[in-house]
Write a protein that holds these residues in place. Structure first.
Motif, PDB file in Angstrom:
ATOM      1  N   GLU A 133       0.836  -1.206   0.000  1.00  0.00           N
ATOM      2  CA  GLU A 133       0.000   0.000   0.000  1.00  0.00           C
ATOM      3  C   GLU A 133       0.869   1.253   0.000  1.00  0.00           C
ATOM      4  N   ARG A 134       1.915   1.242   0.795  1.00  0.00           N
ATOM      5  CA  ARG A 134       2.808   2.399   0.883  1.00  0.00           C
ATOM      6  C   ARG A 134       3.548   2.626  -0.447  1.00  0.00           C
ATOM      7  N   HIS A 135       3.977   1.551  -1.075  1.00  0.00           N
ATOM      8  CA  HIS A 135       4.644   1.656  -2.378  1.00  0.00           C
ATOM      9  C   HIS A 135       3.683   2.236  -3.411  1.00  0.00           C
ATOM     10  N   PHE A 136       2.435   1.795  -3.370  1.00  0.00           N
ATOM     11  CA  PHE A 136       1.403   2.334  -4.258  1.00  0.00           C
ATOM     12  C   PHE A 136       1.237   3.838  -4.040  1.00  0.00           C
ATOM     13  N   ALA A 137       1.143   4.254  -2.772  1.00  0.00           N
ATOM     14  CA  ALA A 137       0.978   5.670  -2.454  1.00  0.00           C
ATOM     15  C   ALA A 137       2.180   6.489  -2.915  1.00  0.00           C
ATOM     16  N   LYS A 138       3.370   5.926  -2.750  1.00  0.00           N
ATOM     17  CA  LYS A 138       4.588   6.643  -3.144  1.00  0.00           C
ATOM     18  C   LYS A 138       4.623   6.869  -4.651  1.00  0.00           C
ATOM     19  N   MET A 139       4.362   5.825  -5.421  1.00  0.00           N
ATOM     20  CA  MET A 139       4.379   5.974  -6.874  1.00  0.00           C
ATOM     21  C   MET A 139       3.255   6.896  -7.349  1.00  0.00           C
ATOM     22  N   LEU A 140       2.084   6.749  -6.741  1.00  0.00           N
ATOM     23  CA  LEU A 140       0.957   7.609  -7.097  1.00  0.00           C
ATOM     24  C   LEU A 140       1.277   9.062  -6.784  1.00  0.00           C
ATOM     25  N   GLY A 141       1.904   9.301  -5.631  1.00  0.00           N
ATOM     26  CA  GLY A 141       2.257  10.662  -5.234  1.00  0.00           C
ATOM     27  C   GLY A 141       3.292  11.279  -6.159  1.00  0.00           C
ATOM     28  N   ILE A 142       4.338  10.532  -6.479  1.00  0.00           N
ATOM     29  CA  ILE A 142       5.383  11.047  -7.365  1.00  0.00           C
ATOM     30  C   ILE A 142       4.823  11.332  -8.753  1.00  0.00           C
ATOM     31  N   GLY A 143       4.022  10.404  -9.263  1.00  0.00           N
ATOM     32  CA  GLY A 143       3.418  10.607 -10.583  1.00  0.00           C
ATOM     33  C   GLY A 143       2.510  11.815 -10.619  1.00  0.00           C
ATOM     34  N   THR A 144       1.703  12.010  -9.579  1.00  0.00           N
ATOM     35  CA  THR A 144       0.778  13.140  -9.534  1.00  0.00           C
ATOM     36  C   THR A 144       1.524  14.457  -9.403  1.00  0.00           C
ATOM     37  N   LEU A 145       2.574  14.492  -8.593  1.00  0.00           N
ATOM     38  CA  LEU A 145       3.389  15.707  -8.474  1.00  0.00           C
ATOM     39  C   LEU A 145       4.037  16.059  -9.807  1.00  0.00           C
ATOM     40  N   PHE A 146       4.490  15.061 -10.536  1.00  0.00           N
ATOM     41  CA  PHE A 146       5.086  15.309 -11.848  1.00  0.00           C
ATOM     42  C   PHE A 146       4.034  15.854 -12.813  1.00  0.00           C
ATOM     43  N   MET A 147       2.830  15.271 -12.778  1.00  0.00           N
ATOM     44  CA  MET A 147       1.741  15.750 -13.634  1.00  0.00           C
ATOM     45  C   MET A 147       1.410  17.210 -13.315  1.00  0.00           C
ATOM     46  N   LEU A 148       1.344  17.549 -12.035  1.00  0.00           N
ATOM     47  CA  LEU A 148       1.040  18.923 -11.629  1.00  0.00           C
ATOM     48  C   LEU A 148       2.160  19.874 -12.046  1.00  0.00           C
TER      49      LEU A 148
END
Length: 443
Positions: A133-148
């Motif tokens: 779950e934490r790995h999922f959140a980390k990748m999701l967070g990094i990807g979303t920050l890059f998109m923003l």
């Protein structure tokens, strides 16, 4: 992620972890940013219905990601969950293929069905890629920050391509509204709503600082898109999801009754004049931003082919409508889609196709949610999937999202469906590390 069988073949998963991380991020960036961001909407090519945003490179990358994702899924210990429920999806896509083959544009339909099936496979494997779950959140967070970062880069350094201009040929009235690297302000607004949901999840699961940054940046961008519906729906869905989560007896009324009423008030107001007048007296725009003409035209067309529809991708933007020579006296013939997912599915595949779709996207998730164990029911992961699901089934009443092959909203919605299914038979795997309150580099 989570599952009762997740402990099996752990050594295999360890070897596959780097490939999973790469595929997860590649798929996220491909869908959320694309290989051709910042499209110029002032060129005449944007008015050509035959000119899509697909290119040879785009197709090659899509096929490569699908092949990589499929190989990863087949080698994964949990490969049996891929493309579930298989019987329903087999019937659904077979029906879509059948009505497309006998339509006026079979090639368009067959291509659309194949692409939709490929994306369904991608989404069903997507949640198998994170290690936890934490790995999922980390990748999701990094990807979303890059998109923003890309979206705000456009606003600061490419304003003529990231902000709607008065010189645009289709909708010059949107001048001044933000769209970032997305093709339209509405798609940008919907993406920012999902971005905010990701931010809340990241804040509670990986990094408070990263999560708060994502929520703040997404909300600021959302307001500047001018997307009134999405802006209003963000707090509404957060409240509705909380009620849904804590009041079990209201779940069916919210999901089934709520979506039904929403579509009745929206599409029904266009078809039934007394209802439209009643909605207008309530101070609500009964045209729903000029969608009423489109819905009336779509309903009249559906009445002629209620069983088989017109075939997948075989109605809007086809030669019969675009070059009708004025024989159909409504501007709605030039619409890109029906601005209502449920209506468009019925228009393309008839009422049988709509029924199969409703079973997949509404009834089965309701069943899965009812089966989620108490220790997972209020988990941050379940809450994320629930918010995405609720937002999409309501937002689909005003936009065409279902079975849109490369649409990031549809892809996110599909992996949320699979997430709810996984949670219904899972034991949550949680990392024991605390959520970081400092910098992302420490996480």
């Amino acid at each position: 992620m989570s599952s009762a069988t997740y402990s099996e073949d752990r050594s295999t998963q360890t070897l596959m972890a780097p490939a999973g991380t790469f595929l997860f991020m590649a798929m996220f960036l491909f869908l959320w940013i694309s290989i051709d961001p910042f499209v110029d909407l002032t060129g005449e090519a944007i008015l050509d219905p035959s000119a899509g945003n697909s290119s040879r490179l785009n197709q090659i990358i899509s096929l490569a990601l699908f092949a990589g994702t499929l190989c990863y899924g087949v080698l994964h210990p949990m490969r049996n969950i891929i493309l579930q429920p298989r019987l329903l999806l087999a019937v659904l896509f077979t029906w879509f293929l059948l009505v497309s083959v006998i339509s006026a544009h079979p090639i368009l339909g067959i291509k659309g069905v194949v692409l939709s099936a490929m994306m369904a496979v991608n989404a069903s494997v997507y949640l198998l890629m994170p290690d936890s779950e934490r790995h999922f959140a980390k990748m999701l967070g990094i990807g979303t920050l890059f998109m923003l970062a890309v979206a705000y880069y456009g606003i600061l350094f490419k304003p003529s391509l990231a902000i709607h201009q008065a010189s645009e040929l289709r909708e010059p009235m949107n001048a001044g509204l933000w769209r970032g690297h997305f093709p339209h302000k509405n798609s940008a607004a919907a993406a920012m709503v999902l971005g905010a949901f990701f931010g809340f999840f990241v804040m509670n699961t990986w990094s408070r600082l990263a999560g708060m940054a994502i929520v703040a940046l997404s909300c600021v961008f959302l307001v500047h898109t001018g997307g009134k519906t999405s802006t209003a729906m963000l707090p509404a869905i957060l409240i509705l999801a909380w009620i849904f989560e804590h009041a079990r007896f209201l779940r069916i009324p919210i999901a089934v009754g709520g979506v039904g009423l929403f579509n009745l008030f929206a599409v029904g107001s266009a078809v039934f004049i007394p209802l439209g007048e009643f909605i207008s007296r309530l101070g609500i725009d009964a045209t729903f931003t000029n969608r009423a003409d489109i819905w009336r035209f779509a309903f009249s067309a559906l009445a002629e082919h209620p069983l088989l529809g017109y075939g997948f991708r075989a109605f809007w933007q086809t030669e019969e409508l675009v070059y009708s020579g004025g024989s159909v006296e409504t501007w709605a013939v030039a619409a890109a889609n029906g601005h209502n997912s449920y209506l468009d599915v019925a228009l393309m595949t008839g009422f049988p196709g709509l029924i199969l779709t409703l079973i997949w996207v509404i009834l089965l998730p309701l069943r899965d949610i009812s089966r989620i164990a108490p220790d997972c029911e209020h988990a941050h992961l379940t809450r994320l999937f629930l918010r995405i699901w609720l937002y999409t089934i309501f937002h689909a009443g005003l936009e065409t999202l279902f079975f849109e092959g490369g649409n990031l909203i549809w892809f996110t919605f599909m992996f949320a469906l699979y997430g709810l299914h996984l949670q219904s038979s899972a034991v949550l795997k949680v990392d024991r590390q605390p959520v970081k309150r400092s910098t992302m580099a420490h996480a």
